[in-house]
Design an enzyme around this catalytic site. Structure first.
Site, mmCIF file in Angstrom:
data_model
loop_
_atom_site.group_PDB
_atom_site.id
_atom_site.type_symbol
_atom_site.label_atom_id
_atom_site.label_comp_id
_atom_site.label_asym_id
_atom_site.label_seq_id
_atom_site.Cartn_x
_atom_site.Cartn_y
_atom_site.Cartn_z
ATOM 1 N N PRO A 2 0.830 -1.206 0.000
ATOM 2 C CG PRO A 2 -0.501 -1.439 1.870
ATOM 3 C CD PRO A 2 0.739 -1.959 1.240
ATOM 4 C CD GLU A 3 2.618 3.486 -4.292
ATOM 5 O OE1 GLU A 3 2.820 4.692 -4.455
ATOM 6 O OE2 GLU A 3 2.943 2.617 -5.126
ATOM 7 C CE LYS A 51 5.125 3.502 0.929
ATOM 8 N NZ LYS A 51 6.059 2.616 0.242
ATOM 9 N NE ARG A 253 9.628 -2.623 -4.285
ATOM 10 C CZ ARG A 253 8.724 -1.887 -3.640
ATOM 11 N NH1 ARG A 253 9.049 -1.227 -2.554
ATOM 12 N NH2 ARG A 253 7.478 -1.819 -4.088
#
Ligand SMILES: [Zn+2]
Length: 264
Positions: A2-3, A51, A253
């Site tokens: 989730p961002e 976050k 990433r």
């Protein structure tokens, strides 16, 4: 993963359904033993920072970070809540609402000093605009002082908080900036552009619950395949120039970008 917009939505949800009420907090799975430190207390604040979610009680804060696998399940009930399903780390219960937390990276009780320490480690969050904090200046300063590539800086939660892989790729494409341009070589104007674009897009994310980045598609609920410029579109034609969208690992990433629109 989730961002930031998701975490802000969760904070809003807690504010709406749980704030001002005494919560029964438990750990059906048994791993959140700190629950006893705050259960029965009134929820005084619910706040997202990047976050991280911070829930404030008279005797301390619960800090939650979902990490890659964490999830929330919210429900409203009349008489009794449903039994917890799966490995529920923490259950928050008010008279008519229940929130179950599954698989977070962090769920811990911290005191005021711990809360301040956590916040001090986080870079400015585009969803918490406070001009008095000179947030934008802080972001620009952090980027321009380093030779780290901008693609990496946007993912560094101490530089700007709340951005993840999707917004990183899309913001850089929208700015027509190479992810490999080093922070010290990105102009103040470009950095401010990215910042305000993040503010705009992430606000839409908070409202809609999905990440939208294409100007023609900001209103509706486009299908996943139409939603992004470059994210997860490797090998497909760039929506701007037709060149193949590239994929490469950056700090382990996946990084998506168009080598022709985002020249170094
Ligand atoms: Zn292109």
């Amino acid at each position: 993963m989730p961002e930031g917009h998701t975490v802000h939505r969760t904070a809003n949800r807690f504010r709406k359904d749980f704030a001002g009420r005494e919560l029964n907090i438990s750990s059906p799975q048994g791993r959140f033993i700190d629950a006893v430190l705050v259960t029965g207390q009134q929820l005084e604040s619910s706040e997202a920072f990047g976050k991280h979610l911070f829930l404030g009680f008279p005797s301390g804060f619960i800090r939650i970070h979902l990490g890659i696998y964490g999830k929330w399940r919210f429900a409203e009930f009349k008489a009794e809540p449903k039994e917890p399903v799966g490995q529920v780390r923490a259950r928050f219960l008010s008279e008519h609402f229940v929130a179950d937390l599954v698989g977070p990276t962090a769920c811990e009780v911290i005191d005021l000093a711990g809360y301040q320490l956590q916040k001090s480690k986080l870079g400015p969050d585009p969803l918490r605009i406070d001009p008095a904090d000179q947030e934008l200046e802080r972001f620009i300063g952090r980027c321009q002082r380093t030779k780290t590539p901008i693609g990496q800086l946007l993912m560094d939660q101490s530089v700007i908080s709340g951005i993840g892989n999707v917004y990183r790729a899309e913001l850089l494409f929208r700015a027509r900036l190479s992810p490999f341009r080093t922070g010290n070589e990105v102009s103040e104007q470009d950095l401010a552009g990215i910042w305000f674009d993040a503010v705009k897009l992430m606000k839409i994310g908070v409202t809609k619950g999905i990440m939208l980045t294409r100007d023609d598609h900001l209103r509706g609920m486009p299908q996943l395949k139409d939603r992004y410029f470059v994210y997860k579109r490797e090998g497909l034609p760039c929506r701007n120039c037709g060149n193949e969208v590239s994929l490469q690992l950056m700090s382990s990433r996946k990084l998506y970008w168009c080598t022709s629109c985002q020249k170094l």
